[in-house]
Scaffold this motif. Structure first.
Motif, PDB file in Angstrom:
ATOM      1  N   CYS A  24       0.840  -1.197   0.000  1.00  0.00           N
ATOM      2  CA  CYS A  24       0.000   0.000   0.000  1.00  0.00           C
ATOM      3  C   CYS A  24       0.882   1.256   0.000  1.00  0.00           C
ATOM      4  CB  CYS A  24      -0.926  -0.011   1.205  1.00  0.00           C
ATOM      5  SG  CYS A  24      -2.097   1.346   1.236  1.00  0.00           S
ATOM      6  N   LEU A  25       1.926   1.266   0.827  1.00  0.00           N
ATOM      7  CA  LEU A  25       2.841   2.412   0.862  1.00  0.00           C
ATOM      8  C   LEU A  25       3.539   2.584  -0.479  1.00  0.00           C
ATOM      9  CD1 LEU A  25       4.252   4.734   2.260  1.00  0.00           C
ATOM     10  CD2 LEU A  25       5.934   3.080   3.121  1.00  0.00           C
ATOM     11  N   LYS A  26       3.980   1.487  -1.082  1.00  0.00           N
ATOM     12  CA  LYS A  26       4.635   1.580  -2.389  1.00  0.00           C
ATOM     13  C   LYS A  26       3.685   2.139  -3.437  1.00  0.00           C
ATOM     14  CE  LYS A  26       8.071  -2.012  -1.621  1.00  0.00           C
ATOM     15  NZ  LYS A  26       8.581  -3.327  -1.998  1.00  0.00           N
ATOM     16  N   ASP A  27       2.402   1.755  -3.383  1.00  0.00           N
ATOM     17  CA  ASP A  27       1.400   2.299  -4.303  1.00  0.00           C
ATOM     18  C   ASP A  27       1.235   3.799  -4.102  1.00  0.00           C
ATOM     19  OD1 ASP A  27       1.030  -0.258  -5.257  1.00  0.00           O
ATOM     20  OD2 ASP A  27      -0.865  -0.587  -4.178  1.00  0.00           O
ATOM     21  N   ILE A  28       1.200   4.227  -2.837  1.00  0.00           N
ATOM     22  CA  ILE A  28       1.074   5.662  -2.548  1.00  0.00           C
ATOM     23  C   ILE A  28       2.300   6.413  -3.054  1.00  0.00           C
ATOM     24  CG2 ILE A  28       1.028   7.372  -0.678  1.00  0.00           C
ATOM     25  CD1 ILE A  28      -0.636   5.286   0.929  1.00  0.00           C
ATOM     26  N   LEU A  29       3.480   5.890  -2.770  1.00  0.00           N
ATOM     27  CA  LEU A  29       4.708   6.552  -3.214  1.00  0.00           C
ATOM     28  C   LEU A  29       4.790   6.625  -4.734  1.00  0.00           C
ATOM     29  CD1 LEU A  29       7.271   5.026  -0.679  1.00  0.00           C
ATOM     30  CD2 LEU A  29       6.347   7.356  -0.698  1.00  0.00           C
ATOM     31  N   THR A  30       4.361   5.579  -5.423  1.00  0.00           N
ATOM     32  CA  THR A  30       4.355   5.574  -6.883  1.00  0.00           C
ATOM     33  C   THR A  30       3.398   6.622  -7.421  1.00  0.00           C
ATOM     34  OG1 THR A  30       4.909   3.223  -6.933  1.00  0.00           O
ATOM     35  CG2 THR A  30       3.959   4.145  -8.928  1.00  0.00           C
ATOM     36  N   HIS A  31       2.270   6.780  -6.757  1.00  0.00           N
ATOM     37  CA  HIS A  31       1.284   7.778  -7.173  1.00  0.00           C
ATOM     38  C   HIS A  31       1.799   9.200  -6.928  1.00  0.00           C
ATOM     39  CE1 HIS A  31      -2.627   9.479  -8.053  1.00  0.00           C
ATOM     40  NE2 HIS A  31      -2.572  10.141  -6.904  1.00  0.00           N
ATOM     41  N   VAL A  32       2.442   9.411  -5.778  1.00  0.00           N
ATOM     42  CA  VAL A  32       2.911  10.744  -5.400  1.00  0.00           C
ATOM     43  C   VAL A  32       4.186  11.119  -6.154  1.00  0.00           C
ATOM     44  CG1 VAL A  32       3.789  12.135  -3.476  1.00  0.00           C
ATOM     45  CG2 VAL A  32       1.828  10.631  -3.131  1.00  0.00           C
ATOM     46  N   THR A  33       5.088  10.170  -6.281  1.00  0.00           N
ATOM     47  CA  THR A  33       6.369  10.440  -6.945  1.00  0.00           C
ATOM     48  C   THR A  33       6.634   9.371  -8.001  1.00  0.00           C
ATOM     49  OG1 THR A  33       7.558   9.225  -5.238  1.00  0.00           O
ATOM     50  CG2 THR A  33       7.378  11.601  -4.944  1.00  0.00           C
ATOM     51  N   PRO A  34       5.902   9.430  -9.128  1.00  0.00           N
ATOM     52  CA  PRO A  34       6.075   8.394 -10.157  1.00  0.00           C
ATOM     53  C   PRO A  34       7.515   8.360 -10.681  1.00  0.00           C
ATOM     54  CG  PRO A  34       4.639  10.173 -10.936  1.00  0.00           C
ATOM     55  CD  PRO A  34       4.984  10.468  -9.522  1.00  0.00           C
ATOM     56  N   GLY A  35       8.010   7.163 -10.856  1.00  0.00           N
ATOM     57  CA  GLY A  35       9.347   6.989 -11.407  1.00  0.00           C
ATOM     58  C   GLY A  35      10.448   6.923 -10.363  1.00  0.00           C
ATOM     59  N   ASP A  36      10.179   7.388  -9.162  1.00  0.00           N
ATOM     60  CA  ASP A  36      11.199   7.332  -8.112  1.00  0.00           C
ATOM     61  C   ASP A  36      11.265   5.927  -7.521  1.00  0.00           C
ATOM     62  OD1 ASP A  36      11.710   9.986  -8.482  1.00  0.00           O
ATOM     63  OD2 ASP A  36      10.763  10.667  -6.627  1.00  0.00           O
ATOM     64  N   VAL A  37      12.452   5.536  -7.130  1.00  0.00           N
ATOM     65  CA  VAL A  37      12.667   4.237  -6.503  1.00  0.00           C
ATOM     66  C   VAL A  37      13.137   4.492  -5.075  1.00  0.00           C
ATOM     67  CG1 VAL A  37      14.004   2.097  -6.593  1.00  0.00           C
ATOM     68  CG2 VAL A  37      13.286   3.213  -8.711  1.00  0.00           C
ATOM     69  N   PHE A  38      12.544   3.770  -4.135  1.00  0.00           N
ATOM     70  CA  PHE A  38      12.878   3.969  -2.736  1.00  0.00           C
ATOM     71  C   PHE A  38      13.606   2.762  -2.186  1.00  0.00           C
ATOM     72  CE2 PHE A  38       9.423   6.813  -3.596  1.00  0.00           C
ATOM     73  CZ  PHE A  38       9.769   7.961  -2.898  1.00  0.00           C
ATOM     74  N   ASP A  39      14.659   3.028  -1.452  1.00  0.00           N
ATOM     75  CA  ASP A  39      15.420   1.988  -0.783  1.00  0.00           C
ATOM     76  C   ASP A  39      14.498   1.265   0.210  1.00  0.00           C
ATOM     77  OD1 ASP A  39      17.285   1.316   1.778  1.00  0.00           O
ATOM     78  OD2 ASP A  39      18.405   1.140  -0.118  1.00  0.00           O
ATOM     79  N   PRO A  40      14.609  -0.043   0.330  1.00  0.00           N
ATOM     80  CA  PRO A  40      13.768  -0.777   1.280  1.00  0.00           C
ATOM     81  C   PRO A  40      13.870  -0.245   2.711  1.00  0.00           C
ATOM     82  CG  PRO A  40      14.891  -2.319  -0.166  1.00  0.00           C
ATOM     83  CD  PRO A  40      15.444  -0.956  -0.464  1.00  0.00           C
ATOM     84  N   ALA A  41      15.036   0.250   3.093  1.00  0.00           N
ATOM     85  CA  ALA A  41      15.195   0.805   4.438  1.00  0.00           C
ATOM     86  C   ALA A  41      14.357   2.077   4.605  1.00  0.00           C
ATOM     87  CB  ALA A  41      16.662   1.114   4.720  1.00  0.00           C
ATOM     88  N   VAL A  42      14.231   2.858   3.537  1.00  0.00           N
ATOM     89  CA  VAL A  42      13.403   4.070   3.585  1.00  0.00           C
ATOM     90  C   VAL A  42      11.937   3.689   3.716  1.00  0.00           C
ATOM     91  CG1 VAL A  42      12.650   6.096   2.267  1.00  0.00           C
ATOM     92  CG2 VAL A  42      15.073   5.468   2.303  1.00  0.00           C
ATOM     93  N   VAL A  43      11.513   2.695   2.964  1.00  0.00           N
ATOM     94  CA  VAL A  43      10.127   2.223   3.048  1.00  0.00           C
ATOM     95  C   VAL A  43       9.832   1.737   4.465  1.00  0.00           C
ATOM     96  CG1 VAL A  43       8.495   0.487   2.216  1.00  0.00           C
ATOM     97  CG2 VAL A  43       9.982   1.675   0.590  1.00  0.00           C
ATOM     98  N   GLU A  44      10.734   0.968   5.031  1.00  0.00           N
ATOM     99  CA  GLU A  44      10.561   0.463   6.399  1.00  0.00           C
ATOM    100  C   GLU A  44      10.502   1.614   7.403  1.00  0.00           C
ATOM    101  OE1 GLU A  44       9.733  -2.429   9.093  1.00  0.00           O
ATOM    102  OE2 GLU A  44       9.942  -2.712   6.939  1.00  0.00           O
TER     103      GLU A  44
END
Length: 105
Positions: A24-44
């Motif tokens: 769900c967080l990855k979906d939100i981040l993709t919607h807010v900042t399309p194309g950006d990739v987030f480190d798993p530690a940042v997601v956590e």
């Protein structure tokens, strides 16, 4: 509000539940900042922040309800905390005085 020894199994189950799952967080981040990739530690880290935020708001809102000598958590308790502590405005929501969130134990 505080855990008791008799509810240890329930408390343990609640600690394993997140307010937001990774997908769900990855979906939100993709919607807010399309194309950006987030480190798993940042997601956590963001997931931990969300959990801490909800715990903090819930805990303080329950304390506000108790200060009103009530065992019922009302929306106005949550709104009061969010507006005063976090400067989050709720335009059009009103005071929410009649809206019940839950009963305090």
């Amino acid at each position: 509000m505080e855990s008791t020894a008799g509810n240890s199994k329930k408390d343990h189950e609640c600690k394993n539940v997140r307010v937001l799952n990774q997908q769900c967080l990855k979906d939100i981040l993709t919607h807010v900042t399309p194309g950006d990739v987030f480190d798993p530690a940042v997601v956590e880290f963001i997931l931990d922040l969300a959990d801490d935020f909800v715990d903090s708001v819930t805990s303080f809102s329950c304390k506000l309800a108790l200060l009103r000598n009530s065992k019922v958590l009302l929306v106005k308790d949550v709104i009061a905390h969010l507006e005063q502590t976090w400067k989050i405005d709720f335009f059009g929501v009103g005071s929410g005085q009649g809206m019940v969130c839950g009963h305090l134990q």
